[in-house]
Structure formats: structure tokens, C-alpha cells
Design an enzyme around this catalytic site. Structure first.
Site, PDB file in Angstrom:
ATOM      1  CD  GLU A 127      -0.388  -4.141 -11.124  1.00  0.00           C
ATOM      2  OE1 GLU A 127       0.492  -3.609 -10.219  1.00  0.00           O
ATOM      3  OE2 GLU A 127      -1.538  -4.243 -10.976  1.00  0.00           O
ATOM      4  CB  ALA A 267       5.381   1.259  -3.871  1.00  0.00           C
ATOM      5  CD  GLU A 269       2.099  -5.631  -6.979  1.00  0.00           C
ATOM      6  OE1 GLU A 269       2.266  -4.436  -6.870  1.00  0.00           O
ATOM      7  OE2 GLU A 269       1.252  -6.330  -7.244  1.00  0.00           O
ATOM      8  CG  HIS A 302      -0.107  -2.423  -0.539  1.00  0.00           C
ATOM      9  ND1 HIS A 302      -1.527  -2.372  -0.491  1.00  0.00           N
ATOM     10  CD2 HIS A 302       0.128  -2.490  -1.854  1.00  0.00           C
ATOM     11  CE1 HIS A 302      -2.079  -2.520  -1.501  1.00  0.00           C
ATOM     12  NE2 HIS A 302      -1.243  -2.538  -2.388  1.00  0.00           N
ATOM     13  CD  GLU A 303       3.410  -1.870  -3.293  1.00  0.00           C
ATOM     14  OE1 GLU A 303       3.211  -2.809  -4.219  1.00  0.00           O
ATOM     15  OE2 GLU A 303       2.373  -0.893  -3.301  1.00  0.00           O
ATOM     16  CG  HIS A 306       0.901  -6.645  -3.523  1.00  0.00           C
ATOM     17  ND1 HIS A 306      -0.475  -7.181  -3.922  1.00  0.00           N
ATOM     18  CD2 HIS A 306       0.707  -5.346  -3.863  1.00  0.00           C
ATOM     19  CE1 HIS A 306      -1.081  -6.172  -4.149  1.00  0.00           C
ATOM     20  NE2 HIS A 306      -0.357  -5.185  -4.188  1.00  0.00           N
ATOM     21  CD  GLU A 325      -3.209  -3.855  -5.758  1.00  0.00           C
ATOM     22  OE1 GLU A 325      -3.134  -3.629  -4.733  1.00  0.00           O
ATOM     23  OE2 GLU A 325      -2.193  -4.001  -6.803  1.00  0.00           O
TER      24      GLU A 325
HETATM   25  N1  TRP Z   1       0.352  -2.721  -7.802  1.00  0.00           N
HETATM   26  C1  TRP Z   1       0.502  -1.354  -7.381  1.00  0.00           C
HETATM   27  C2  TRP Z   1       0.004  -1.298  -6.001  1.00  0.00           C
HETATM   28  O1  TRP Z   1       0.244  -2.263  -5.286  1.00  0.00           O
HETATM   29  C3  TRP Z   1       0.037  -0.407  -8.117  1.00  0.00           C
HETATM   30  C4  TRP Z   1       0.704   0.135  -9.292  1.00  0.00           C
HETATM   31  C5  TRP Z   1       1.979   0.666  -9.305  1.00  0.00           C
HETATM   32  C6  TRP Z   1       0.195   0.564 -10.669  1.00  0.00           C
HETATM   33  N2  TRP Z   1       2.341   1.300 -10.270  1.00  0.00           N
HETATM   34  C7  TRP Z   1       1.236   1.127 -11.197  1.00  0.00           C
HETATM   35  C8  TRP Z   1      -0.867   0.430 -11.314  1.00  0.00           C
HETATM   36  C9  TRP Z   1       1.242   1.652 -12.482  1.00  0.00           C
HETATM   37  C10 TRP Z   1      -0.960   0.772 -12.765  1.00  0.00           C
HETATM   38  C11 TRP Z   1       0.002   1.833 -13.088  1.00  0.00           C
HETATM   39  O2  TRP Z   1      -0.641  -0.425  -5.602  1.00  0.00           O
HETATM   40 ZN    ZN Z   2      -1.295  -3.209  -4.279  1.00  0.00          ZN
END
Ligand code: TRP
Ligand code: ZN
Length: 877
Positions: A127, A267, A269, A302-303, A306, A325
Site C-alpha cells: 500500500e 502497520a 492490514e 485497527h489492522e 481492516h 481509514e
Molecule cells: N493501511 C495502513 C494502516 O492501516 C497504512 C500503511 C501502512 C501505509 N504502511 C504504509 C500507507 C505505507 C502508506 C505507505 O494504517
Molecule cells: Zn488503517
């Protein structure tokens, strides 16, 4: 400047994909410098996208292309074309198998996006757009595909993981091993994950309500296995909570969490295989503070959450980021509130929002919860998308009530399971499940800026009518000059002279939610003998600034009587801001400083109140940080803020020293460390008292800190004592503690980060010189984001007085670090540059000096798109 100025991407240009990828099979042959990736994709023309066979566009960044074949026929160089974002392939049939081979270099990957190595362990971060750094692929979240993954690696790696279930494993001819994974759920590429390392795991299981047994595993290096218990317990709590509150069960046979030391965020997900920054998963009483434990609980939650809000229902495009988010932050906040003190959790979250999100909303990067354009999506993982996004979901919850909200979320999951959808779909589900319309409410998604409410009141004594008049406005933000009125849920109560909640209507309720929808609106309440005192925006029912002309006496009254705990704290904050603003003014005029006596009396009363939750007492006693005072001021006079706060702190510490000491001693009882709300609250108050006492810098108070430092067996107390010594002891005593602490903990990554951060944030010892020395320390590493956040971020975001030195040396330092970081890790560079971007609000020489630092970055050449976007937007306004 980047080679080419990055393009701006607009939400209005969204088009559905031309091709779909039904299946994705990946094979990795892992080698540190040259990993071979083979990808086999089953591709089909998207029937909804129109007629004809347009070229197939695949994203790809930093990839060495080896071969491409369609239905086993190798393509010649005429059949495809390299384009800036990847490759474009000519297509002559509506359905085909595409096979690509490419090579990547995980060891050389310092951006920590795509496949990289962290302490010898392979891991991925896809991501938002990291998958394109692994192989050529239509890397967009509305392409959902069923993945299988084969990992081939040397036998030195005990663990080879990917999403879903393990379906095969064995040995290869050349003595290497392979494992194959299959994920039964179609997913976008950003949820793909791979891990290979010499890891151990802590195992457990969870039985879902419907009776399915799920294997839970937390993977880490062997030496850290003892730090996994809390994460595992938190995971089981989160799984149970999501079943009870949302009716959502986990859907795979295993749920895996892996801890890695090098990670750009908290972190990730990834389906069935969450990857965590080790700082957000590993903890033991000896190495982690209470705040650290609570952070782990909320991030694990949180994770995990998701899996439904993000994975089962995912995003159509990255403009919808807050769909997953904002909703998931709301879910994790409620989870933490249910398991701990609800009021304290709310106070912490609102403080974060007010200090950092309000500043974002007032600065050059301000954007709506659903942005309508971006250059680099990584720059939009912001407090606005996460925290304000969560407040928007919370307002829907407030407007619909818990049952209505649950009906809405059930409908949302039922309608969109397995789909890639939009914020609009979420709001529509909430409307349809409740037969309501939220037309005006949608402006929260499209308009940036923090709305402001001005509230006045009038009491008609003869008729007993109390009238509240609410005016709303919202300042302009980049690209949005005019704002339309928001739909704002304003929760309130009315207090009588005794502090009792008055009955507001025929139903006997003592609290109501006014729906403010116009620029000016009046609301009437009847049947009162005397003019009531309003308690407004209870629980912070909307992410707005609110102004009502409270007197000091009224604030003191609310602080001790309001039945809404949040508003009691809020009244104490208002009071402190008023006092601090008076002090700033006196300082600017060259007058003598005097702290508002009402504040001292109020703090004393709170400190003596044994009926209040000690955590709340601690929250009230802590003076607003310099950063939050700055955020309250239209113009930031950094020097006056520092002087005023220091004076207030010292005055309070001296005036309350007897009470602080008594409370400290009463709370400083020896008992086994346990992580529960009551003990956490008591430690928090105890350590708040200790820090206050040390502000006086008496031998007496420093002896208390030293004694606690020497005997503490848990990191909460140890770190609090160290912090008191670093900030208030003489050089010899402080340095001895700093060194002793390092000697004891230098092998522990999480503790070393805490140690670095405390020094950088110290108003006394964290001068620029210290920070420059820390950067040379063996424990520092510019390639490790946690170390960067501790030292550089600690200084620029957590050491207001030293960073804002009037000679501009702090700004120059940050500019140099950002330039160096940008070459290694653009996402981290862009996170770190933020303090410079708010230059416009500073008075005196600071604004031009910050601007010079920004220009220096701009002119340094070869910038990443990440930094280019932030710096150019900050300079162009
Ligand atoms: N989706 C992740 C969260 O729940 C966000 C995230 C984790 C992210 N690593 C990343 C976003 C690297 C951008 C780049 O918080
Ligand atoms: Zn998130």
C-alpha cells in the site's frame, strides 16, 4: 526538481479499468540482490468498459524486465512499449494468459516500498502503490484478483509466508525449499504480502461465534518472542469485539502478524498476514511503557478491523482512502474506549486532532477527507484522512444512534462485500438502512478546513425562554475559497446554578443533539427560572472550533461540575489557554508575568479530588503543550509561547509542590506491575506529579526521580524517571542516568528508540548540538524510520523551544536531513518536512527563515515526487 514534474491526478478523471485480472500466480526466487519474479495473470476485457481492445497498461517502477508472453507466445519488442509509468502491451483477444518475468533488488531498496530486506528478513509493503515495485501489474485497488504465491528460498529461512492458506511445500532440486500459498478471497494488489526470514512464532487459536477455529500466529526473531503476549491478547480481544459490536467474524483459517524493524508506518492490514512495525507490536513490562501497550492494543485492533473495513470491502480508488481509514480509526477508537477509560481515550484523540489535524487543515496541504487531487498518494495518509475521517464517521454514529449505525454498517457490508467502493456508497448505506437523507452532511467529505462555531445566548426571564444562536463559518483552504454550511451535530446540556443538568424537553432528557445546518440558526429551550449555563459540544460531537464567551468563573464551574467528563477537561484547557495567552501578552509588553490565580486554585482542587479518575486528573494537570498553544494562536510567537508556558509550569510546580508530593507518595506504592485501566491511571498520575515536582529542580524532588529511576522494574516508571532527570537534573546526574540506561538497554531496539526520543525532545538537553551528536551515535541510522522519527522527529515535532531557535539553525538542520533522507526514503522525508511547511503562521524572523529552508530543499535538485509535492505546495501559496 524531479526529472519531470509529477502529474496531478484528479478524482473527476476516474475511469473503470479496461481489463480485469481474475487470477494472479506469483513465484519468487529470493536472492538479496537479484530476486526473480515470475507472474502469471489470467486477464479478461472488462465487459463494462466498452468495445474494442485498447492496449493493456501495466504499472512498473524500478523493475528489470526479462520476458513477456501471451498464451505462451513470447512477445517481441514491437508488441509492447515502455511508458513512464510501466509498459503498454498491444492486445488482440479479449481473454488471455499473460506471463512476465522480471528481476528486483530487495537489498538496494531503502524506500521500504515493494520487496525489501529488514535485518536479513524479506518483507513487503504494497500500500498504496508498492506492488508496481515488485512486478508489472495494473496496480489499482479496483482490480481484485485471486492470488497464489510460491516462494522459493534457501533453507536458512525457517519461515516463508504469504496471504491465505499454505497449500504446498517441498524441496527443490538445488536444495532450496518452496512453499505455496493460496488466498481464497479476491483482493487488490496493495493487500499482497510476502515474508521470509529466520523467525519464531507465538501460537494460539480463537474460536469464532459460529464455532470455527482460527490459528493465530505472531512471528518475530527468537529473542523477541517474549514480547508478543500483549499483542496476542489484544488480537483475541479485537476478534471478540468485532463479533459483538459489528457482528463480523474472521474469514480465514489463520491470522498471522509479523514484526519488522524497518517500516514506514505503524502497520499494514495485508489479507491474513499483517505486517507490523516492531515498535507497534512488541512489548514487555520491562521494555514498554503503558502508552506503548495501549498503542499496540489499538493498532492490533485497527489492522484486524481492516479485514472487513478495507479488505472484504475495499476502495475503488485512492481518493476514497478515508472510506477504510476513517471508518477503521473510528472502530479502533471505540474498541479502545470499550476496553479502557472512554473519557481518557477521547481526550487523547481530540488533543491529537486539535493540535495536528487542525494545523494541517489550516496549512498549505489542507485537503478534504476525500481529496479531489493529488500528486503522490503517500502524502495523503494524513491526520485529515484518518482522524478527521474518523470524526465524520462518529458524527454519523451520533446522528443515527448506535442501533441505526449498526443497521447501516450491516447493510454496507452486505451490499458491498467483495467489491471496491466509494465514500458515497458508505453514506448511502447509512441513509438507506435508516430512511434518512444525509445530503448536506456529505460536505464533510468534500470541503476542507476546520469549521468555526460562534455561540451566543439570550434569556427571556419573563417567559423562561433560553435561546442559543449559532453562527458557523469555515476559512478558505487551497483551491476552496467559498464554503457552504456544514451539517453539524452539536451535543449539549444546560446546567443550573447547582451544576445539575436541566431537563431540555417533554421527554425528560437532559442532553440533546442540535443539528446545525445553516450559517446562522437559533434554538430555544423553555421552562427555566434562571439563565442556565451551556455545556457545549459535549464529547466533542463534531470536529469544529467553538467559541462561547465563558468567564473564568464559568469555566471553573464547568471544570468541577459538568457531568460530561470530556467537557470538564475541556474547560480546564480553555482556562489554561486563557492564562497562557495573558502571560504571552504581558511578556510582549515587557510587563511582569503573573499566573491567573483561579487556575492555580482549580488545579489544586483537582489534585486533591480523590473521587476523580487519576488518569483524568493527570490529563487536566498537564499544561497544554507549546505546540497546542501555537495551534490556538492566529499568529505564532514562538518565543512568547515558550516563556509563557515555562513560567506557568514553574509557578504551578511551586504553588502545588506540597500537594504534588503528597499525591506522588501516596501513589508510589510497591506493587506488582499489571496492565489494567486502574493501575495505568495511577501510574500516569504518579509520573505526572513526579515530572511537575522536578520542574522546581530542588534536590529533594530530583532525589525522588533518582530513586524511582534506580528501583523501577517496569519501563513506565523507569522512563518517566529518566525523562524527569533528562529535563531537570544537573548535567552530571542526567548524563549518568542517560549512560546507565543505554548500557542496560542498547541491545533492545524499542528501548533505544525511546531513549533517543527523550533526549531529542528535552527542552533542556535536546539542543541542536545534542541532536547532531545523536545523529552520529551508533544507534542512529538514517535508513531506519523509527530512529529518524525518534531523533529528527523528536526534535522538530517534540522540542518546540529548541527547534524554533531564533537564529533558524533548527530549520537549516531539518532541511539538510530532509535532503539526505529523500535520496533514501521519500515517504519518510515527506513525513519529516511537515514542520517547515507551516511557516506562514509564524511572527518575526521565523517565517522567512523557515521559507529559506524550504527553498534550500527545493533547489537541491533531483527531488522525489513526494517531497516535490509538499515543498512546492508550501512555497506556492
Ligand atoms: N493501511 C495502513 C494502516 O492501516 C497504512 C500503511 C501502512 C501505509 N504502511 C504504509 C500507507 C505505507 C502508506 C505507505 O494504517
Ligand atoms: Zn488503517
Amino acid at each position: 526538481m524531479p526529472d519531470a514534474k509529477p502529474n496531478t491526478i484528479y478524482l473527476k478523471d476516474y475511469r473503470i479499468p479496461d481489463y480485469l485480472v481474475d487470477n494472479t500466480h506469483l513465484q519468487f526466487e529470493l536472492k538479496p540482490k537479484a530476486t526473480l519474479v515470475k507472474s502469471q495473470l489470467k486477464i479478461r476485457r472488462n465487459p463494462a468498459a466498452g468495445v474494442g481492445l485498447p492496449p493493456l497498461l501495466l504499472d512498473g517502477v524500478d523493475l528489470e524486465l526479462l520476458s513477456i508472453a501471451i498464451d505462451s507466445m513470447p512477445l517481441s519488442s514491437e508488441d509492447y512499449e515502455e511508458i513512464p509509468q510501466g509498459i503498454s502491451i498491444s492486445v488482440d483477444k479479449p481473454e488471455f494468459h499473460l506471463e512476465i518475468q522480471n528481476r528486483i533488488n530487495p537489498e538496494g531498496n531503502t524506500s521500504l516500498e515493494g520487496l525489501y530486506l529488514s535485518n536479513g528478513m524479506y518483507c513487503t509493503q504494497c500500500e498504496a502503490e508498492g506492488f508496481r515495485k515488485i512486478t508489472f501489474y495494473p496496480d489499482r485497488p479496483d482490480i481484485m484478483s485471486k492470488f497464489t504465491t510460491t516462494i522459493v528460498a534457501s533453507k536458512n529461512y525457517s519461515v516463508l509466508l504469504s496471504n491465505g492458506n499454505e497449500i504446498d511445500r517441498g524441496l527443490c532440486k538445488d536444495e532450496s525449499q518452496y512453499v505455496t500459498w493460496e488466498d481464497p478471497f479476491a483482493k487488490p494488489a496493495y493487500l499482497f504480502a510476502l515474508v521470509a526470514g529466520d523467525l519464531k512464532c507465538l501460537d494460539d487459536y480463537f474460536t469464532t461465534t459460529s464455532g470455527r477455529k482460527v490459528k493465530l500466529q505472531i512471528f518475530t526473531e527468537e529473542k523477541n518472542i517474549y514480547k508478543c503476549d500483549h499483542a496476542l491478547r489484544s488480537l483475541k480481544n479485537a476478534m471478540r469485539w468485532d463479533e459483538e459490536v459489528y457482528g463480523r467474524e474472521y474469514d480465514l483459517d489463520t491470522f498471522m502478524v509479523v514484526a519488522v524493524d524497518h517500516f514506514n508506518m505503524g502497520a499494514m492490514e495485508n489479507k491474513g498476514l499483517n505486517i507490523f512495525n516492531s515498535a507497534c507490536v512488541l512489548a514487555s513490562p520491562e521494555t514498554a511503557t503503558d502508552a506503548g501497550f495501549q498503542r499496540i492494543e489499538s493498532i492490533i485492533g485497527h489492522e484486524y478491523f481492516h479485514n472487513w473495513s478495507g479488505n472484504r470491502v475495499t476502495l475503488r480508488d485512492w481518493f476514497q482512502l478515508s472510506l477504510k481509514e476513517g471508518f477503521t480509526v473510528f472502530r479502533d477508537a471505540e474498541f479502545s474506549a470499550d476496553l479502557n477509560s472512554r473519557a481518557v481515550k477521547r481526550i487523547e484523540d481530540v488533543s491529537l486532532l486539535r493540535i495536528n489535524q487542525f494545523a494541517e487543515d489550516a496549512g498549505p496541504m489542507a485537503h478534504p477527507v476525500r481529496p479531489d487531487s493529488y500528486m503522490e498518494i503517500s502524502n495523503f495518509y494524513t491526520l485529515t484522512v484518518y482522524e478527521k475521517g474518523s470524526e465524520v464517521v462518529r458524527m454519523i454514529h451520533t446522528l443515527l444512534g448506535p442501533e441505526g449505525f449498526r443497521k447501516g454498517s450491516d447493510l454496507y457490508f452486505e451490499r458491498h462485500d467483495g467489491c471496491a467502493v466509494t465514500c458515497e456508497d458508505f453514506v448511502t448505506a447509512m441513509e438507506d438502512a435508516n430512511q434518512v437523507k444525509l445530503v448536506q452532511f456529505r460536505r464533510w467529505y468534500s470541503q476542507a478546513g476546520t469549521p468555526k462555531l460562534n455561540v451566543t445566548d439570550y434569556f427571556d426571564e419573563k417567559r423562561g425562554i433560553y435561546r442559543l444562536t449559532v453562527r458557523q463559518s469555515c476559512p478558505p483552504t487551497p483551491g476552496q475559497k467559498e464554503k457552504h454550511p456544514f451539517h453539524i451535530p452539536l451535543k449539549l446540556g444546560l446546567l443550573d446554578k447547582g451544576g445539575n443538568d436541566l431537563i431540555l424537553d417533554g421527554t425528560g432528557s437532559t442532553q440533546c443533539v442540535l443539528e446545525v445546518t445553516e450559517s446562522e440558526q437559533s434554538f430555544e429551550f423553555t421552562g427555566f427560572e434562571n439563565k442556565p449555563l451551556p455545556s457545549l459540544l459535549r464529547g466533542f460531537s463534531a470536529p469544529v472550533k467553538i467559541d462561547y464567551p465563558y468567564s473564568v468563573e464559568q469555566l471553573l464551574f464547568l471544570m468541577s461540575k459538568d457531568t460530561d467528563t470530556f467537557n470538564r477537561w475541556n474547560a480546564s484547557q480553555r482556562l489554561a489557554f486563557m492564562a497562557l495567552s495573558d502571560l504571552q501578552q504581558a511578556y510582549r509588553k515587557g510587563g511582569t508575568l503573573q499566573l491567573q490565580p483561579g487556575l492555580i486554585k482549580a488545579y489544586k482542587r483537582v489534585l486533591l479530588n480523590r473521587d476523580l479518575d487519576p488518569a483524568l486528573v493527570a490529563e487536566i494537570l498537564q499544561l497544554p503543550s507549546e505546540q497546542s498553544i501555537a495551534e490556538e494562536s492566529a499568529c505564532i510567537d514562538a518565543e512568547a509561547i515558550v516563556v509563557a508556558r515555562k513560567f506557568a509550569l514553574q509557578t504551578l510546580a511551586e504553588a502545588l509542590s506540597g500537594e504534588l508530593r503528597a499525591r506522588y507518595i501516596a501513589l508510589n506504592v510497591r506493587k506488582p506491575y499489571s496492565i489494567n485501566a486502574k493501575d495505568i491511571a495511577e501510574r500516569k498520575l504518579k509520573n505526572t506529579c513526579l515530572l511537575y515536582l522536578c520542574v522546581t529542580e530542588t534536590a529533594d524532588s530530583l532525589a525522588l526521580a533518582q530513586a524511582q529511576f534506580d528501583i523501577a522494574s517496569n519501563m513506565t516508571d523507569k522512563a518517566a524517571a529518566l525523562n524527569a532527570l533528562i529535563n531537570h537534573a544537573g548535567d552530571r546526574q542526567a548524563n549518568a542516568a542517560i549512560e546507565q540506561f543505554y548500557r542496560r538497554w542498547k541491545e533492545d531496539a524499542q528501548v533505544v528508540e525511546l531513549w533517543l526520543g527523550q533526549q531529542s525532545r528535552s527542552c533542556r538537553r535536546g539542543s541542536l548540538k545534542t541532536v547532531e551528536k545523536l545523529i552520529q551515535h551508533p544507534a542512529f541510522d538514517l535508513k531506519n524510520p523509527n530512529r529518524v522519527r525518534a531523533v529528527i522527529g523528536g526534535f522538530t515535532k517534540g522540542n518546540f523551544s529548541q527547534f524554533h531557535m531564533s537564529d533558524g539553525s533548527g530549520f537549516e538542520f531539518l532541511a539538510e536531513q530532509v535532503i539526505a533522507l529523500d535520496k533514501l526514503n521519500p515517504q519518510i522525508a515527506a513525513q519529516q518536512v511537515i514542520p517547515l511547511t507551516r511557516w506562514k503562521r509564524y511572527t518575526g524572523d521565523l517565517a522567512p527563515k523557515m521559507k529559506i529552508a524550504l527553498k534550500k530543499i527545493m533547489d537541491s535538485g533531483n527531488l522525489s515526487g513526494d517531497i516535490y509535492e509538499v515543498v512546492s505546495k508550501s512555497l506556492s501559496e
